[in-house]
Scaffold this active site. Sequence first.
Site, PDB file in Angstrom:
ATOM      1  N   THR A   1       0.829  -1.204   0.000  1.00  0.00           N
ATOM      2  CA  THR A   1       0.000   0.000   0.000  1.00  0.00           C
ATOM      3  C   THR A   1       0.862   1.251   0.000  1.00  0.00           C
ATOM      4  OG1 THR A   1      -1.717  -1.110   1.234  1.00  0.00           O
ATOM      5  CG2 THR A   1      -1.606   1.280   1.492  1.00  0.00           C
TER       6      THR A   1
ATOM      7  N   ARG B   1     -14.080  -7.778   0.905  1.00  0.00           N
ATOM      8  CA  ARG B   1     -13.214  -7.430   2.047  1.00  0.00           C
ATOM      9  C   ARG B   1     -12.660  -6.006   1.878  1.00  0.00           C
ATOM     10  NH1 ARG B   1      -7.685  -5.656   2.874  1.00  0.00           N
ATOM     11  NH2 ARG B   1      -7.048  -6.380   4.919  1.00  0.00           N
ATOM     12  N   VAL B   2     -12.694  -5.261   2.967  1.00  0.00           N
ATOM     13  CA  VAL B   2     -12.108  -3.915   2.988  1.00  0.00           C
ATOM     14  C   VAL B   2     -11.127  -3.877   4.156  1.00  0.00           C
ATOM     15  CG1 VAL B   2     -12.594  -1.470   3.406  1.00  0.00           C
ATOM     16  CG2 VAL B   2     -14.124  -2.812   1.945  1.00  0.00           C
ATOM     17  N   GLY B   3      -9.969  -3.298   3.914  1.00  0.00           N
ATOM     18  CA  GLY B   3      -8.956  -3.212   4.961  1.00  0.00           C
ATOM     19  C   GLY B   3      -8.963  -1.872   5.665  1.00  0.00           C
TER      20      GLY B   3
ATOM     21  N   THR C   1       0.568   0.751   6.733  1.00  0.00           N
ATOM     22  CA  THR C   1       0.567  -0.300   5.712  1.00  0.00           C
ATOM     23  C   THR C   1       0.693  -1.639   6.422  1.00  0.00           C
ATOM     24  OG1 THR C   1       1.660  -1.156   3.719  1.00  0.00           O
ATOM     25  CG2 THR C   1       3.058  -0.031   5.298  1.00  0.00           C
ATOM     26  N   GLY C   2       0.278  -2.693   5.766  1.00  0.00           N
ATOM     27  CA  GLY C   2       0.378  -4.025   6.364  1.00  0.00           C
ATOM     28  C   GLY C   2      -0.986  -4.652   6.572  1.00  0.00           C
TER      29      GLY C   2
ATOM     30  N   GLY D   1      -4.266  -5.041   7.381  1.00  0.00           N
ATOM     31  CA  GLY D   1      -5.268  -4.037   7.702  1.00  0.00           C
ATOM     32  C   GLY D   1      -6.151  -4.381   8.883  1.00  0.00           C
TER      33      GLY D   1
HETATM   34  C1  SD4 Z   1      -4.964  -3.716   3.636  1.00  0.00           C
HETATM   35  N1  SD4 Z   1      -3.254  -2.347   4.608  1.00  0.00           N
HETATM   36  O1  SD4 Z   1      -5.838  -3.774   2.784  1.00  0.00           O
HETATM   37  C2  SD4 Z   1      -3.789  -2.826   3.367  1.00  0.00           C
HETATM   38  C3  SD4 Z   1      -2.871  -3.523   2.454  1.00  0.00           C
HETATM   39  C4  SD4 Z   1      -1.498  -3.605   2.825  1.00  0.00           C
HETATM   40  O2  SD4 Z   1       0.057  -5.265   3.347  1.00  0.00           O
HETATM   41  O3  SD4 Z   1      -0.884  -2.630   3.209  1.00  0.00           O
HETATM   42  N2  SD4 Z   1      -1.039  -4.832   2.758  1.00  0.00           N
HETATM   43  O4  SD4 Z   1      -4.999  -4.390   4.666  1.00  0.00           O
END
Ligand code: SD4
Length: 334
Positions: free
Chosen positions: A194, A222-224, A245-246, A248
């Site tokens: 992200t 799905r929504v993060g 980021t990461g 979600g």
């Molecule tokens: C999510 N944080 O949709 C986002 C995607 C992301 O590692 O950063 N992925 O969860």
Amino acid sequence: MKRRHFIKNAALSGAGLAIGNSLIGCNDKPSEEKKTESTMMTTINNSPIAICTWAFTGANAKAGEELSKGVKALDAAISGVEVEEENLKNTTVGKGGAPDREGNVTLDACVMDSDGDCGSVLCVENITNVAALAKLVMTETPHVILAAEGAEEFAYAQGFKKDNLLTEDSKKAWQEWLKSPEYKPLINIENHDTIGMLCMDKDGDIAGACTTSGLSYKMKGRVGDSPIIGSGLFIDNEIGGAVATGMGEEVLKTVGSFLIVELMRNGMSPQKACEEAVNRITSKNDRYKDFQIAYIAMNKAGETGSYCIHKGFTYMKYQDGKNENVHSDYFDKA
Ligand code: SD4
């Protein structure tokens, strides 16, 4: 004048709650007075700054150059993240993003401006520049969030073009995944992910944008965290901003970006605030070994910080014409 110095000191030195409370009080002031205060802070930060998650060199340079030309923070952030939304090789943002497990590429994005206004789009198909779309939700509708078909229809009404977001490469990777489908989001996917960006413009105003295709092979719908104001992104122009980021789901459970801004409001540096937000997750969830979370933050004095769970996360920082990749400190040193 004294009051402005107090604000600077609170941001810089970890001054305690008494000062933190006086900052909270700032939000209740009439907007004219707020403007003056923000302008005065500019004398402290006269050099624009852009930071973004991961080594998105071109995206951050673009935002930095826009800021240097005098473009306001939000528009600079949107121009920056668009570089990755349009990068077909990036499988985690925009066109070329990995699809859900049914083969649909669905994008999430949000923006937040220095006046506290924000906009967001969730689970949007067929539109590449979803951060720009989120800005239009903010400016052209009475709402903050539009989802799915509603967001897509709004995009067409605003002149966006329909685009097929599933590239041949992403389709092949998905078809390969279908052979033994296991949902296992990777840590530090190809060292990009992200894109979340925070910008401080020449007026010292802070705004940000966050845009993603979400986790690869997620469930349909799905929504993060990325499009959720407070989780993926939060800005308070009196204090600073943060972006995540990461994984979600874990950011959502701790409302991570809002938490970081509130910690900065109470005197923590951006670095310490990011560390505390990661600690909130790792202390409550012993599965942290299996997922990555990274935060970046900036305060009103132009200080920046970052922290993540696992080694390998970096962020970009543009200031004074220099665009540098900064290695983040991390929690799991075992
Ligand atoms: C999510 N944080 O949709 C986002 C995607 C992301 O590692 O950063 N992925 O969860």
